[in-house]
Design an enzyme around this catalytic site. Structure first.
Site, PDB file in Angstrom:
ATOM      1  CB  SER A 303      89.500  38.351  47.159  1.00 53.14           C
ATOM      2  OG  SER A 303      90.075  38.312  45.885  1.00 53.14           O
ATOM      3  CG  ASP A 304      84.745  41.791  43.539  1.00 49.59           C
ATOM      4  OD1 ASP A 304      85.234  41.308  42.381  1.00 49.59           O
ATOM      5  OD2 ASP A 304      83.980  42.523  43.548  1.00 49.59           O
ATOM      6  CE1 TYR A 305      90.080  41.068  37.005  1.00 53.19           C
ATOM      7  CE2 TYR A 305      91.353  42.708  37.996  1.00 53.19           C
ATOM      8  CZ  TYR A 305      91.198  41.927  36.861  1.00 53.19           C
ATOM      9  OH  TYR A 305      91.844  41.652  35.952  1.00 53.19           O
TER      10      TYR A 305
END
Length: 776
Positions: A303-305
């Site tokens: 996932s992104d942050y």
């Protein structure tokens, strides 16, 4: 190479005292589970798939979930997170601080993972190496303008070498998001608006990062991001929702990702945005049905942050448990930083809410990449290698070359460029003349101040001793009171920009009046590009337009050099400047590379990969748009009433220090069959007095499409050719029915009989088409 890497790992292990060091290191293998025998997963001779399968069956539920969590890495991570690592509940760390320039913290954490956890599963360490680690290359949007995918392979090879020396195993790059809106700050990180050229660049970056053997100690794992549609954020506002039709998604936004997957990228990052009404980080259609089902992607998705926990803010998850369930079952294998997997998956698996099979598959993917990277056999990084790995001579030479090749000459009236070293007096004016920090651009990783040279210094080095150059700032980059976001560049001190002096512009005007030529270094702050750096107004900020107008009013020839991370709306510069050189954010050697072009040591060969609008009111603006039913019908043209509908500079545009004449496109036949081919060719002649590089760009248009209309033009090829004065050469392209196809909304490749047009031209807005027909 394997023995050398093993010895490096052994050396790192020896940094632990003898009393603390377990006797698990053997010749050629590591006894990771400390049972005194070489298990299948510990045996380098076994196939990766077999090793991963063997390890997976040995893992507890807690250890499996731990492989799906990436933590951030502060400078005390070996203390703060030691318990997680020791219990096998952490898989990866995301590093960003100055301490990551050396692998000390990385090796400390890896010792805990390998020597103190039950199964000894190594960690994988990630970092955003976007356009360089210590040696910074031009921002990707700039480098794409070289129209030279192999340049990306070369620069990312250097970036991987430097990052790997610091203990980085995994980079969150390349960003392959198609971008059509210059308001969006992250347009600087991608390749522009064209899916075909973007696909070539995406594949080249993957090859540069991973090489032919990603386990090589000079290579890092690549990560394609952000999947998918992130670049279409409404209003150009970062993280905003996107509305993309299935047809456009298939033909524009997905192809660069597909090219990266085909090139062997081992990881992929899900996006923040909602894609046509549903968050991309919980979209099973794209993350599983397309990515794994259609494309057979073997790696893992991260996932992104905090993107998984943000599913609650996006309104599709009522709590952390549902957010984790949605993301994991959609196909997000590893959660970056947020803790929904860590905190909720165990109970959900035990209760049968989340399938054990889904969990095991995600863990298998993560383990497979770690095996492919060689972390189980060589988990440590040589603790001394970083000292001699950075800003080597070959890296600096390539950075200078890349900076020069990224420059795009937008205007050159009366041949004012290149500048002559013998010219009498030069006025170098503008807020970017002596501010070397601003030239490196966003996402500059570990750039150092002492690695840089200012634009003024670079220009001065090109001049003869009797040449007189006067340097003035002219104005600050920004207006007083405008926010300047702090940057984090190693050993750079942050100094608040001096406000505009009472007579500063007037003094610059006097300097300009006394000069033979004025070079104006203008642009936008580097921290106005990149993540969370959208702009509503894409003109020159602060007093820079006022400065330009005042200098241009002197009547002296004004050469504008632009330093920026997005297309700018600069119609007054186009009208009044004698020359305009788009230099973008050119990196560590940017000042030297740009000066090389200004003085003609290097010819300008760059061509735009994104459209420059006349006004922000035209955006989003891109060349490969669909036609309307009334493209030019009487008074109903769909035009603006207050400005032309044409761009200031079209996609593919760029001048040279010479001129070229493009002959008409000619075809070997006017009819092509599904199993046949057609050859298109055109004569290109250098009609000027200097040698120069012409870029012959091949565009196609299908006049009919059953799945949807085709764009008015689509780039399908290009050729670069160096021509001497008066020299002519033929640009030739061979096309088959394959190049004429497109995707339908289900991902099927369609090649449809019908009428087509073809251009061989200098840019996407010039030339006359040749017509042909495809028949069954």
């Amino acid at each position: 190479m394997k023995l050398k890497a093993f010895l490096f790992g052994l050396l790192a292990a020896l940094t632990v005292s003898a009393a603390e060091r377990p006797s698990i290191y053997h010749a050629g293998w590591i006894d990771l589970d400390k049972n005194g025998k070489k298990d299948v997963y510990e045996d380098p001779a076994q196939p990766v798939a077999k090793r991963a399968k063997d390890l997976l069956k040995r893992m507890t539920l807690d250890e499996k979930i731990g492989q799906l969590w990436q933590l951030d890495m502060p400078d005390d991570a070996d203390k703060r997170d030691a318990a997680f690592v020791r219990r096998g509940e952490a898989s990866s760390f995301l590093g960003s601080g100055a301490f990551i320039e050396m692998p000390t913290m990385r090796n400390r954490l890896q010792h805990i993972a390998v020597e103190q956890s039950r199964l000894g599963i190594p960690l994988i360490f990630g970092h955003d190496v976007i356009h360089g680690f210590r040696t910074i290359f031009p921002v990707p949007l700039a480098e794409a303008c070289a129209w030279e995918p192999d340049l990306f392979e070369r620069t990312q090879t250097i970036a991987a070498r430097e990052a790997a020396a610091a203990g980085i195993d995994w980079t969150f790059a390349p960003m392959v998001d198609l971008a059509r809106d210059p308001r969006w700050g992250r347009i600087a990180e991608g390749f522009g608006e064209d899916p075909w050229l973007g696909a070539l660049d995406a594949a080249a970056c993957v090859r540069g990062f991973q090489g032919t053997n990603v386990a090589d100690t000079n290579r890092v794992v690549a990560c394609l991001k952000h999947f998918v549609g992130y670049g279409a954020a409404e209003g150009g506002r970062d993280y905003n929702t996107t509305e993309i039709s299935g047809f456009t998604l298939r033909n524009c936004y997905l192809p660069p990702f597909k090219a990266g997957v085909d090139a062997g990228a081992l990881t992929l990052m899900s996006a923040f945005n909602c894609l046509s009404g549903f968050p991309a980080s919980a979209d099973r259609h794209t993350l599983t049905e397309v990515l794994r089902g259609e494309w057979k992607f073997p790696g893992f998705a991260v996932s992104d942050y905090n993107a998984v926990s943000e599913l609650m803010e996006q309104g599709v998850a009522r709590d952390e448990a549902q957010a984790a369930r949605l993301a994991l079952t959609a196909g997000v294998d590893m959660e970056m930083v947020s803790t929904t997997y860590h905190d909720t998956l165990k109970r959900q698996v035990e209760q049968g809410i989340v399938s054990k099979k889904v969990l095991d598959e995600a863990v298998r993917r993560v383990l497979t990449v770690k095996f492919e990277k060689g972390l189980f056999d060589h988990p440590f990084t040589d603790p001394a290698r970083w000292r001699t790995a950075y800003v080597r001579a070959d890296a600096l030479e390539l950075a200078r070359e890349a900076a020069a090749k990224s420059c795009v000459l937008l205007k050159n009236a009366q041949g004012v460029l290149p500048l002559s070293p013998q010219l009498g007096k030069l006025a170098l004016i503008g807020p970017f003349t002596e501010n070397a920090q601003e030239l490196v651009g966003p996402w500059h990783s570990r750039a150092h101040a002492n690695d840089l040279i200012s634009f003024a210094e670079a220009v001065r080095e090109h001049l003869n001793f009797d040449f007189q150059m006067t340097v003035r700032r002219g104005c600050p980059m920004l207006d007083p009171g405008m926010i300047k976001i702090p940057v984090n560049i190693s050993d750079f001190s942050l100094v608040k920009e001096r406000p505009l002096g009472a007579n500063e512009i007037a003094e610059a005007v006097q300097v300009a009046k006394a000069a033979d030529v004025v070079v104006l270094a203008l642009g936008e702050p580097q921290d106005w590009s990149g993540e969370s750096s959208s702009r509503a107004d894409i003109g020159l900020p602060g007093h820079q337009q006022q400065l330009f107008d005042a200098i241009a009013a002197t009547g002296k020839p004004v050469v504008v050099v632009l330093f920026n991370g997005r297309p700018l709306a600069i119609p007054r510069l186009q009208e009044k400047a004698a020359a305009i050189l788009e230099a973008w954010f050119p990196g560590t050697q940017g000042a030297n590379g740009v000066a090389d072009v200004l003085f003609g040591d290097t010819e300008p060969t760059g061509r735009l990969t994104t459209t420059f609008p006349r006004s922000v009111g035209q955006v989003p603006f891109y060349y490969n748009h669909y036609n309307t039913g009334r493209p030019g019908f009487g008074e109903y043209k769909g035009n603006y009433v207050d400005m032309p509908t044409t761009p200031l500079y079209p996609f593919g545009f760029g001048l040279a220090y010479t001129t070229f004449e493009f002959g008409p496109a000619k075809l070997s036949t006017n009819t092509i069959f599904l199993n046949g081919e057609i050859i298109a060719h055109a004569q290109i002649k250098n009609t000027g007095q200097r040698a120069g590089t012409a870029v012959a760009e091949l565009y196609l248009r299908a006049l009919y499409g059953s799945a949807g209309p085709r764009p008015v033009r689509e780039l399908k090829g290009f050729q670069k050719m160096l021509l001497q004065p008066g020299e002519s050469r033929e640009a030739s392209f061979t096309l088959t029915a394959k190049e004429l196809g497109h995707y339908d909304t289900q991902g099927r490749w369609l090649v449809e009989p019908g009428k087509y047009q073809l251009w061989i031209s200098a840019d996407s807005a010039s030339g006359e088409p040749a017509a042909f027909e495809l028949k069954k």
